[in-house]
Write a protein that holds these residues in place. Structure first.
Motif, PDB file in Angstrom:
ATOM      1  N   PHE A  95       0.909  -1.083   0.114  1.00 51.94           N
ATOM      2  CA  PHE A  95       0.057  -0.104   0.011  1.00 51.94           C
ATOM      3  C   PHE A  95       0.766   1.226  -0.028  1.00 51.94           C
ATOM      4  O   PHE A  95       1.977   1.473   0.914  1.00 51.94           O
ATOM      5  CB  PHE A  95      -0.901  -0.080   1.260  1.00 51.94           C
ATOM      6  N   VAL A  96       0.464   2.201  -1.164  1.00 48.85           N
ATOM      7  CA  VAL A  96       1.400   3.519  -1.009  1.00 48.85           C
ATOM      8  C   VAL A  96       0.404   4.535  -0.603  1.00 48.85           C
ATOM      9  O   VAL A  96       0.591   5.566  -0.063  1.00 48.85           O
ATOM     10  CB  VAL A  96       1.888   3.666  -2.347  1.00 48.85           C
ATOM     11  N   TYR A  97      -1.006   4.214  -0.442  1.00 47.93           N
ATOM     12  CA  TYR A  97      -1.860   5.016  -0.081  1.00 47.93           C
ATOM     13  C   TYR A  97      -3.234   4.019   0.289  1.00 47.93           C
ATOM     14  O   TYR A  97      -3.548   3.221  -0.379  1.00 47.93           O
ATOM     15  CB  TYR A  97      -2.605   5.958  -1.219  1.00 47.93           C
ATOM     16  N   ASN A  98      -3.825   4.194   1.484  1.00 52.70           N
ATOM     17  CA  ASN A  98      -4.982   3.401   1.720  1.00 52.70           C
ATOM     18  C   ASN A  98      -5.873   4.211   2.875  1.00 52.70           C
ATOM     19  O   ASN A  98      -5.360   4.474   4.051  1.00 52.70           O
ATOM     20  CB  ASN A  98      -4.528   2.188   2.685  1.00 52.70           C
ATOM     21  N   LYS A  99      -6.815   4.555   2.336  1.00 47.76           N
ATOM     22  CA  LYS A  99      -7.981   5.212   3.286  1.00 47.76           C
ATOM     23  C   LYS A  99      -7.451   6.509   4.136  1.00 47.76           C
ATOM     24  O   LYS A  99      -7.613   6.668   5.121  1.00 47.76           O
ATOM     25  CB  LYS A  99      -8.594   4.313   4.257  1.00 47.76           C
ATOM     26  N   GLY A 100      -6.767   7.475   3.163  1.00 45.64           N
ATOM     27  CA  GLY A 100      -6.468   8.327   3.889  1.00 45.64           C
ATOM     28  C   GLY A 100      -4.933   8.516   4.431  1.00 45.64           C
ATOM     29  O   GLY A 100      -4.470   9.654   4.709  1.00 45.64           O
ATOM     30  N   LYS A 101      -4.379   7.369   4.329  1.00 42.91           N
ATOM     31  CA  LYS A 101      -2.778   7.401   4.740  1.00 42.91           C
ATOM     32  C   LYS A 101      -1.985   7.054   3.587  1.00 42.91           C
ATOM     33  O   LYS A 101      -2.334   6.188   2.678  1.00 42.91           O
ATOM     34  CB  LYS A 101      -2.676   6.210   5.850  1.00 42.91           C
ATOM     35  N   PHE A 102      -0.703   7.536   3.760  1.00 45.18           N
ATOM     36  CA  PHE A 102       0.159   7.433   2.919  1.00 45.18           C
ATOM     37  C   PHE A 102       1.166   6.376   3.566  1.00 45.18           C
ATOM     38  O   PHE A 102       1.351   6.279   4.799  1.00 45.18           O
ATOM     39  CB  PHE A 102       1.271   8.448   2.553  1.00 45.18           C
ATOM     40  N   ALA A 103       2.104   5.503   2.624  1.00 45.75           N
ATOM     41  CA  ALA A 103       3.091   4.598   3.242  1.00 45.75           C
ATOM     42  C   ALA A 103       4.079   5.424   4.155  1.00 45.75           C
ATOM     43  O   ALA A 103       4.415   6.666   3.775  1.00 45.75           O
ATOM     44  CB  ALA A 103       3.688   3.806   2.240  1.00 45.75           C
ATOM     45  N   ASP A 104       4.826   4.911   5.046  1.00 43.94           N
ATOM     46  CA  ASP A 104       5.457   5.678   5.914  1.00 43.94           C
ATOM     47  C   ASP A 104       6.786   6.067   5.487  1.00 43.94           C
ATOM     48  O   ASP A 104       7.732   7.008   5.772  1.00 43.94           O
ATOM     49  CB  ASP A 104       5.925   5.094   7.449  1.00 43.94           C
ATOM     50  N   VAL A 105       7.214   5.275   4.144  1.00 45.25           N
ATOM     51  CA  VAL A 105       8.295   5.718   3.476  1.00 45.25           C
ATOM     52  C   VAL A 105       8.108   5.504   2.060  1.00 45.25           C
ATOM     53  O   VAL A 105       7.281   4.686   1.687  1.00 45.25           O
ATOM     54  CB  VAL A 105       9.618   4.773   3.806  1.00 45.25           C
ATOM     55  N   PRO A 106       8.542   6.127   1.080  1.00 47.12           N
ATOM     56  CA  PRO A 106       8.204   6.113  -0.576  1.00 47.12           C
ATOM     57  C   PRO A 106       8.512   4.618  -0.814  1.00 47.12           C
ATOM     58  O   PRO A 106       9.571   4.318  -0.632  1.00 47.12           O
ATOM     59  CB  PRO A 106       8.999   7.188  -0.920  1.00 47.12           C
ATOM     60  N   LYS A 107       7.587   3.975  -1.534  1.00 46.24           N
ATOM     61  CA  LYS A 107       7.803   2.821  -2.216  1.00 46.24           C
ATOM     62  C   LYS A 107       8.040   2.611  -3.605  1.00 46.24           C
ATOM     63  O   LYS A 107       8.332   1.484  -4.117  1.00 46.24           O
ATOM     64  CB  LYS A 107       6.365   1.928  -1.810  1.00 46.24           C
ATOM     65  N   GLY A 108       7.955   3.700  -4.290  1.00 43.07           N
ATOM     66  CA  GLY A 108       8.152   3.515  -5.575  1.00 43.07           C
ATOM     67  C   GLY A 108       9.634   3.437  -6.233  1.00 43.07           C
ATOM     68  O   GLY A 108      10.771   3.624  -5.300  1.00 43.07           O
ATOM     69  N   GLN A 109       9.705   2.760  -7.437  1.00 42.73           N
ATOM     70  CA  GLN A 109      11.189   2.688  -7.880  1.00 42.73           C
ATOM     71  C   GLN A 109      11.117   3.409  -9.143  1.00 42.73           C
ATOM     72  O   GLN A 109      10.402   3.830  -9.830  1.00 42.73           O
ATOM     73  CB  GLN A 109      11.082   1.066  -8.189  1.00 42.73           C
ATOM     74  N   LEU A 110      12.625   3.509  -9.779  1.00 44.58           N
ATOM     75  CA  LEU A 110      12.906   4.274 -10.650  1.00 44.58           C
ATOM     76  C   LEU A 110      13.037   3.278 -11.885  1.00 44.58           C
ATOM     77  O   LEU A 110      13.901   2.267 -11.785  1.00 44.58           O
ATOM     78  CB  LEU A 110      13.943   4.867 -10.565  1.00 44.58           C
ATOM     79  N   LEU A 111      12.251   3.362 -12.867  1.00 43.53           N
ATOM     80  CA  LEU A 111      12.154   2.206 -13.990  1.00 43.53           C
ATOM     81  C   LEU A 111      13.005   2.311 -15.106  1.00 43.53           C
ATOM     82  O   LEU A 111      12.855   2.799 -16.378  1.00 43.53           O
ATOM     83  CB  LEU A 111      10.702   2.062 -14.484  1.00 43.53           C
ATOM     84  N   LEU A 112      14.378   2.123 -14.594  1.00 40.84           N
ATOM     85  CA  LEU A 112      15.521   2.515 -15.629  1.00 40.84           C
ATOM     86  C   LEU A 112      16.432   1.029 -15.638  1.00 40.84           C
ATOM     87  O   LEU A 112      15.992   0.195 -14.750  1.00 40.84           O
ATOM     88  CB  LEU A 112      16.527   3.408 -15.184  1.00 40.84           C
ATOM     89  N   ASN A 113      17.378   0.765 -16.601  1.00 34.98           N
ATOM     90  CA  ASN A 113      17.967  -0.298 -16.537  1.00 34.98           C
ATOM     91  C   ASN A 113      18.779  -0.535 -14.988  1.00 34.98           C
ATOM     92  O   ASN A 113      19.643   0.579 -14.685  1.00 34.98           O
ATOM     93  CB  ASN A 113      19.007  -0.511 -17.532  1.00 34.98           C
ATOM     94  N   LYS A 114      18.575  -1.736 -14.361  1.00 39.85           N
ATOM     95  CA  LYS A 114      19.445  -1.838 -13.258  1.00 39.85           C
ATOM     96  C   LYS A 114      20.874  -1.700 -13.170  1.00 39.85           C
ATOM     97  O   LYS A 114      21.545  -1.042 -12.432  1.00 39.85           O
ATOM     98  CB  LYS A 114      19.091  -3.284 -12.549  1.00 39.85           C
ATOM     99  N   GLU A 115      21.697  -1.956 -14.400  1.00 37.41           N
ATOM    100  CA  GLU A 115      23.233  -2.004 -14.747  1.00 37.41           C
ATOM    101  C   GLU A 115      23.669  -0.389 -14.536  1.00 37.41           C
ATOM    102  O   GLU A 115      24.307   0.202 -13.828  1.00 37.41           O
ATOM    103  CB  GLU A 115      23.503  -2.359 -16.015  1.00 37.41           C
ATOM    104  N   PHE A 116      22.511   0.510 -15.014  1.00 37.50           N
ATOM    105  CA  PHE A 116      22.773   1.783 -15.164  1.00 37.50           C
ATOM    106  C   PHE A 116      22.534   2.453 -13.729  1.00 37.50           C
ATOM    107  O   PHE A 116      23.468   3.257 -13.072  1.00 37.50           O
ATOM    108  CB  PHE A 116      21.737   2.625 -16.048  1.00 37.50           C
ATOM    109  N   LEU A 117      21.575   1.987 -12.986  1.00 38.22           N
ATOM    110  CA  LEU A 117      21.372   2.551 -11.750  1.00 38.22           C
ATOM    111  C   LEU A 117      22.448   2.145 -10.652  1.00 38.22           C
ATOM    112  O   LEU A 117      22.954   2.871  -9.663  1.00 38.22           O
ATOM    113  CB  LEU A 117      20.047   2.114 -11.117  1.00 38.22           C
ATOM    114  N   THR A 118      23.044   0.728 -11.020  1.00 38.16           N
ATOM    115  CA  THR A 118      24.102   0.383 -10.182  1.00 38.16           C
ATOM    116  C   THR A 118      25.128   1.068 -10.464  1.00 38.16           C
ATOM    117  O   THR A 118      25.909   1.574  -9.376  1.00 38.16           O
ATOM    118  CB  THR A 118      24.280  -1.096 -10.220  1.00 38.16           C
TER     119      THR A 118
END
Length: 469
Positions: free
Chosen positions: A443-466
């Protein structure tokens, strides 16, 4: 808003609803989620059968009753503006707004950030700005500007979803528009890279643009400066070069229904072409825009009600492929209230993607399956995410929006999570209330509440991000 407790993505999580939107059917179903993916889908006929299924699985169960559970919205056209113009918007605020609205993935446009995403070095600057801030997943477009074709390969290798160009001034100096020779060079390079070019399809040419003479506070004065002929000329050029190069192309934010004929003919001729329109073209008509209300200004412009009806028909007929926000906010002073000619052209609406679409679609006999394809499956396919996002199938990312299509709400500034609250939808009542948003089973949002830390990922090549970390 309060925060949700963190959950472990490796835990088994179970989602149940009597209205789950699968690829071509809506059914009572139970989704078993493991490691952020949909591991199993069980259909059930009655509650006793559902109970037996649940008893065979250990995990936290979320039973949403008759609420609709649908693939999360994928908005492939968002201007986040960070870094460089973070007083306009930013990754933290944009993705929180997305989460509230049931959007599980956004794709950031190459402008209006400073620097724009036109080189690998500039992409790295943007990634550094985004890391750790995103409540939902984020992909990235690259940009084509004059003479940057040699930079495109590095951006493709890094994982950008494709490239956008402007065929007229973009409104920001750091992202100049392309000439026809630049389009030819870019398409040649992108063909070899098996990538995609998206066109802001407006072109100024002799005779199709006139100097405004009317009152700048009248919307009609601005509308005269962006006639349909600008779109038609650009569409003719874009589709011709796409055909000649045999390269995949996309038309962003189609405004003029007169352009549909060109798009249909190109597709019929085998051109590898898709096209989108936006919520503002489908929900607002030029006749209804008040004098001085510059929050309605965008480019291409909002046109007349008759034009709007044709766009809805094109969606129904599948001549248009998807609906996106083109979320492009700015600070309120740049909207120069009262003067359409000097105001920044852009509309803020990311948070309301699903509700805007449903409010119009429900009046025109669109099914939830059709809406889901236009908001999720088709945008996922456009940007190459369709192997893991956009539909509810076993093996796909567990990205969901849980919502009530019969409930409604009024857009007020107090509920808006965009950094700048100015929007033409303020005061509108919309159908479709989002209850919860889930990204990879969390859950990133549920009934008025956000997750306590951001859960999103950057959708780029893993080798580049590493490599860059």
């Amino acid at each position: 808003m309060e925060a949700l407790n963190s959950s472990n993505i490796s835990q088994v999580t179970i989602f149940k609803s009597s209205n789950i939107v699968l690829v071509d059917v809506i059914l009572p179903a139970i989704l078993i989620v493991l490691n952020g993916k949909i591991d199993r889908i069980y259909q059930y006929q009655n509650e006793s059968e559902a109970e037996k299924i649940l008893n065979n699985h250990n995990g936290t169960v979320y039973d949403f009753g008759s609420l609709v559970l649908m693939p999360g919205v994928i908005d492939s056209h968002v201007h986040v503006n960070e870094p460089g113009r973070t007083d306009w918007e930013g990754f933290a605020t944009a993705t929180r707004a997305a989460a509230v609205g049931g959007v599980t993935t956004i794709v950031d446009m190459p402008l209006n950030s400073i620097p724009p995403t036109t080189t690998l070095e500039n992409l790295i600057v943007k990634v550094k700005a985004a890391e750790g801030k995103t409540s939902v997943d984020v992909g990235f477009w690259g940009g084509v500007i004059p003479r940057n074709e040699k930079n495109l390969k590095d951006l493709v290798n890094a994982g950008v979803v494709g490239f956008k160009c402007f065929m007229c001034p973009s409104g920001v100096d750091e992202f100049p528009y392309v000439q026809e020779k630049d389009i030819i060079s870019a398409l040649k390079e992108l063909h070899s890279l098996n990538s995609l070019l998206a066109f802001h399809a407006e072109m100024e040419s002799e005779g199709n643009v006139s100097e405004p003479t009317g009152n700048p506070s009248f919307y009609s004065t601005f509308l005269e400066t962006r006639p349909p002929s600008m779109e038609l000329r650009a569409l003719e050029v874009a589709t011709t070069y796409c055909k000649n190069s045999n390269t995949r192309c996309h038309i962003v934010h189609l405004s003029s229904a007169e352009g549909l004929k060109i798009i249909k003919e190109a597709k019929s001729a085998g051109v590898n072409l898709t096209a989108e329109t936006c919520h503002h073209y489908l929900n607002i008509a030029a006749e209804d825009i008040p004098n001085g209300a510059t929050q309605y200004k965008c480019t291409p412009p909002i046109r007349q009600k008759s034009n709007q009806d044709e766009l809805w028909k094109a969606l129904k007929d599948k001549d248009l492929d998807m609906v996106v926000s083109d979320h492009s906010p700015c600070t309120e002073d740049l909207k120069t209230p009262g003067n359409f000619l000097t105001a920044w052209g852009g509309i803020a609406s990311l948070q309301f993607d699903l509700s805007l679409m449903w409010t119009g679609a429900r009046q025109r006999n669109f099914s939830l399956i059709e809406v889901s394809k236009l908001l999720s499956a088709n945008p996922a396919k456009l940007v190459g995410f369709d192997k893991f996002k956009g539909t509810i199938k076993e093996g796909m990312d567990a990205d969901f929006v849980i919502w009530n299509p019969e409930d409604k709400f009024t857009v007020e500034r107090s509920i808006i999570y965009h950094r700048n609250k100015l929007t033409p939808y303020e005061g509108r009542t919309l159908f479709g209330v989002v209850v919860a948003t889930v990204v990879r089973g969390q859950f990133v949002y549920n009934k008025g509440k956000f997750a306590d830390v951001p859960k999103g990922q950057l959708l780029l090549n893993k080798e580049f991000l590493t490599k860059i970390n």
